[in-house]
Design an enzyme around this catalytic site. Structure first.
Site, PDB file in Angstrom:
ATOM      1  N   MET A  64       0.845  -1.193   0.000  1.00 22.92           N
ATOM      2  CA  MET A  64       0.000   0.000   0.000  1.00 22.92           C
ATOM      3  C   MET A  64       0.885   1.250   0.000  1.00 22.92           C
ATOM      4  O   MET A  64       0.984   1.957   0.999  1.00 22.92           O
ATOM      5  CB  MET A  64      -0.947   0.016   1.198  1.00 22.92           C
ATOM      6  CG  MET A  64      -1.991   1.091   1.060  1.00 22.92           C
ATOM      7  SD  MET A  64      -3.384   1.078   2.238  1.00 22.92           S
ATOM      8  CE  MET A  64      -2.914   0.059   3.565  1.00 22.92           C
ATOM      9  N   PRO A  65       1.534   1.533  -1.149  1.00 16.55           N
ATOM     10  CA  PRO A  65       2.288   2.784  -1.219  1.00 16.55           C
ATOM     11  C   PRO A  65       1.327   3.956  -1.047  1.00 16.55           C
ATOM     12  O   PRO A  65       0.226   3.945  -1.597  1.00 16.55           O
ATOM     13  CB  PRO A  65       2.921   2.765  -2.614  1.00 16.55           C
ATOM     14  CG  PRO A  65       2.190   1.732  -3.381  1.00 16.55           C
ATOM     15  CD  PRO A  65       1.556   0.792  -2.401  1.00 16.55           C
ATOM     16  N   HIS A  66       1.745   4.924  -0.242  1.00 16.01           N
ATOM     17  CA  HIS A  66       0.877   6.063   0.038  1.00 16.01           C
ATOM     18  C   HIS A  66       1.737   7.291   0.301  1.00 16.01           C
ATOM     19  O   HIS A  66       2.906   7.176   0.662  1.00 16.01           O
ATOM     20  CB  HIS A  66      -0.028   5.775   1.234  1.00 16.01           C
ATOM     21  CG  HIS A  66       0.706   5.378   2.468  1.00 16.01           C
ATOM     22  ND1 HIS A  66       1.130   4.082   2.684  1.00 16.01           N
ATOM     23  CD2 HIS A  66       1.110   6.085   3.547  1.00 16.01           C
ATOM     24  CE1 HIS A  66       1.763   4.021   3.854  1.00 16.01           C
ATOM     25  NE2 HIS A  66       1.761   5.231   4.394  1.00 16.01           N
ATOM     26  N   ALA A  67       1.120   8.445   0.080  1.00 23.79           N
ATOM     27  CA  ALA A  67       1.831   9.708   0.299  1.00 23.79           C
ATOM     28  C   ALA A  67       0.819  10.827   0.458  1.00 23.79           C
ATOM     29  O   ALA A  67      -0.323  10.724   0.019  1.00 23.79           O
ATOM     30  CB  ALA A  67       2.761  10.005  -0.881  1.00 23.79           C
TER      31      ALA A  67
END
Length: 154
Positions: A64-67
């Site tokens: 779950m890449p998130h930014a």
């Protein structure tokens, strides 16, 4: 926040074939940039910066890449199903084939953690990731995402 609110239509589900984590993040950043009308490099830098803090792989083949991004228009979620699993520096050592990208406005702290935790909560059901992997279309995967918010009768 309901998962269905993060994925309003089937355009939020992609079928990808990246060779590695860097290529995946680049592809996701490009897709997100097109949808948000923002520079690709801004999104890629944010995603890579988050990954430098520690892998966003959750285990069991899921990441779950998130930014957080500046501006009020930075809310976006994309589910990417990969043709081949790729190395993602997961703690359990499993390569990743399901990827939930979540981007959120920096100034809108409300909703970000509930969005991430809502996805994680749905993923606790071991059948859910398997169903997403077996979905025959983006529309079927979207239906599964929407159903993940609905309590099932016993």
């Amino acid at each position: 926040m309901a998962i269905a609110d993060l994925f309003p239509d089937a355009k939020g589900v992609l079928h990808l074939a990246p060779a590695n984590k860097d290529e995946l993040l680049g592809t996701l950043a490009t897709e997100a940039a097109q949808r948000l009308g923002r520079p690709v490099q801004e999104i890629l830098d944010a995603l890579q910066g988050r990954e430098r803090l520690g892998s966003t792989a959750l285990g069991r083949g899921i990441a779950m890449p998130h930014a957080r991004l500046p501006g009020p228009d930075a809310k976006l979620a994309i589910l990417a199903r990969l043709d081949r699993p790729i190395e993602f520096d997961a703690r359990d050592g499993e390569p990743v084939d399901l990827v939930f990208l979540v981007l959120w406005p920096e100034d809108a702290s409300e909703g970000f953690l509930p969005a991430l935790s809502g996805i994680c909560r749905a993923l606790r059901d071991t059948h859910f990731p398997r169903q997403l992997r077996q979905a025959k279309s983006a529309e079927e995967a979207l239906l599964l995402l929407r159903e993940a918010d609905t309590p099932h009768a016993a």
